[in-house]
Motif scaffolding. Structure first.
Motif, PDB file in Angstrom:
ATOM      1  N   THR A 286       0.803  -1.023   0.083  1.00 14.93           N
ATOM      2  CA  THR A 286      -0.017  -0.063  -0.089  1.00 14.93           C
ATOM      3  C   THR A 286       1.047   1.010   0.152  1.00 14.93           C
TER       4      THR A 286
ATOM      5  N   LEU B 167      -7.023  -3.718  10.565  1.00 14.43           N
ATOM      6  CA  LEU B 167      -7.597  -2.650   9.922  1.00 14.43           C
ATOM      7  C   LEU B 167      -7.281  -1.451  10.714  1.00 14.43           C
ATOM      8  N   PRO B 168      -7.401  -1.400  11.969  1.00 16.33           N
ATOM      9  CA  PRO B 168      -6.830  -0.475  12.793  1.00 16.33           C
ATOM     10  C   PRO B 168      -5.404  -0.062  12.629  1.00 16.33           C
TER      11      PRO B 168
ATOM     12  N   GLU C 102     -13.219  -2.979   4.585  1.00 17.15           N
ATOM     13  CA  GLU C 102     -13.522  -3.973   5.125  1.00 17.15           C
ATOM     14  C   GLU C 102     -14.175  -5.100   4.396  1.00 17.15           C
TER      15      GLU C 102
ATOM     16  N   LEU D  45      -9.935   2.576   2.642  1.00 20.97           N
ATOM     17  CA  LEU D  45     -10.015   1.315   3.303  1.00 20.97           C
ATOM     18  C   LEU D  45     -11.307   0.733   3.109  1.00 20.97           C
TER      19      LEU D  45
ATOM     20  N   VAL E 151      -8.396  -3.231   0.291  1.00 21.89           N
ATOM     21  CA  VAL E 151      -9.480  -4.360   0.708  1.00 21.89           C
ATOM     22  C   VAL E 151      -8.550  -5.171   1.813  1.00 21.89           C
ATOM     23  N   GLU E 152      -9.148  -5.267   2.819  1.00 21.21           N
ATOM     24  CA  GLU E 152      -8.584  -6.105   4.199  1.00 21.21           C
ATOM     25  C   GLU E 152      -9.774  -6.735   4.909  1.00 21.21           C
ATOM     26  N   ARG E 153      -9.884  -8.094   5.061  1.00 22.06           N
ATOM     27  CA  ARG E 153     -10.716  -8.974   5.836  1.00 22.06           C
ATOM     28  C   ARG E 153     -10.610  -8.806   7.211  1.00 22.06           C
ATOM     29  N   ASP E 154      -9.234  -8.897   7.721  1.00 21.90           N
ATOM     30  CA  ASP E 154      -8.827  -8.954   9.075  1.00 21.90           C
ATOM     31  C   ASP E 154      -9.189  -7.729   9.998  1.00 21.90           C
ATOM     32  N   ARG E 155     -10.012  -7.734  10.748  1.00 23.09           N
ATOM     33  CA  ARG E 155     -10.505  -6.629  11.416  1.00 23.09           C
ATOM     34  C   ARG E 155      -9.270  -6.244  12.845  1.00 23.09           C
TER      35      ARG E 155
ATOM     36  N   LEU F  49      -3.810  -0.189   9.784  1.00 22.09           N
ATOM     37  CA  LEU F  49      -3.875   0.495   8.674  1.00 22.09           C
ATOM     38  C   LEU F  49      -4.152   1.897   8.667  1.00 22.09           C
ATOM     39  N   ARG F  50      -5.236   1.985   9.781  1.00 23.21           N
ATOM     40  CA  ARG F  50      -5.855   3.287   9.633  1.00 23.21           C
ATOM     41  C   ARG F  50      -4.945   4.337  10.256  1.00 23.21           C
TER      42      ARG F  50
END
Length: 281
Positions: free
Chosen positions: A60, A80-81, A100, A98, A73-77, A83-84
């Motif tokens: 990214t 995601l934080p 989910e 981003l 796109v990311e499925r792992d919750r 990356l944010r």
């Protein structure tokens, strides 16, 4: 600080109290130079990259550094934080979106609609879902300009295989119908954290316009049957496919110049396409 480089995957995971998830097939690319090289194949300047499985942002970051828009796109919750937080500036500026979601279920056309071209699908693909994601790329080729995937070396060889070779199969044909494929370079297993058991390679698929073949029901059925019964001749493999009698099969094959004593792995995309046209109204 170089915008293409972030913390190492091991350091980032440790800082957030995380470990790689085996059931997600998480093997994070740990070499920023290789990530930058992949990004260069995906975006040469402006454009939009739809990244499948952003992970910790290894790819990214260099994609963002090229100035285009990135939809990650990311499925792992749990990731995601991360990356944010790590890419907050790009999220705030609107350069990074981003999402989910499970990459297998996305609609690339909907996510890319209205975004600047070229539209590029890219990502480091987990082995267990590589097949479905390659099918996704094949189905949405008309909405894409290029695909750049990091896959296991064996899969890369299948994608780029030639007729008659051991690696040549249905996957090769379905992708070759829509794309010109090439293996860009190999990445050794030591470049990942955790280290996988095999080496990987980057493949580049450039969309063909027009495609070599239309992905009709007849085309899919003929290709699937030819490789589903790989050791059989086409006469046996195609017997009864799409409801054709033996006489009809013989006549159609004769019209397009295909010897039914051949095996499916000897046919190129154009031959499958010609045979499929015989089944269309």
């Amino acid at each position: 600080m170089d915008p293409t480089r972030g913390p190492t995957p091991k350091a980032s995971l440790t800082r957030h109290g995380l470990t790689p998830k085996k059931h997600f097939g998480q093997n994070f690319l740990a070499d920023p130079r290789l990530a930058d090289k992949i990004a260069g194949l995906a975006l040469e300047g402006s454009g939009t990259a739809l990244e499948l499985g952003a992970g910790l942002g290894a790819l990214t970051r260099p994609l963002l550094a090229r100035g285009g828009h990135v939809i990650a796109v990311e499925r792992d919750r749990d990731l995601l934080p991360v990356l944010r937080d790590d890419l907050a500036e790009s999220v705030a500026s609107g350069q990074l979106t981003l999402v989910e979601a499970d990459a297998k279920s996305i609609d690339p056309g909907a996510l890319l609609a209205g975004r600047p071209r070229p539209h590029v699908l890219c990502g480091n693909l987990p082995y267990q879902i590589t097949g479905p994601l390659l099918e996704l790329a094949a189905h949405h080729a008309h909405q894409l300009d290029r695909v750049v995937f990091l896959v296991q070396l064996e899969v890369a060889d299948r994608i780029c295989a030639q007729p008659g070779s051991k690696a040549y199969g249905a996957l090769t044909v379905f992708l070759a119908a829509q794309y010109a494929a090439r293996r860009a370079f190999v990445i050794k297993r030591g470049a990942f954290h955790p280290q996988p058991a095999v080496d990987s390679a980057v493949v580049v698929l450039d969309t063909l316009s027009p495609p070599r073949a239309r992905e009709t029901d007849a085309f899919r059925a003929l290709v699937s049957a030819a490789f589903g019964k790989r050791r059989k001749t086409l006469r046996n493999a195609w017997q009864g496919v799409l409801g054709a009698s033996a006489a009809e099969l013989e006549a159609r094959a004769a019209r397009v110049g295909i010897d039914l004593m051949r095996r499916g792995e000897t046919l190129d995309v154009s031959e499958f396409a010609r045979m499929a046209q015989e089944y269309e109204p």
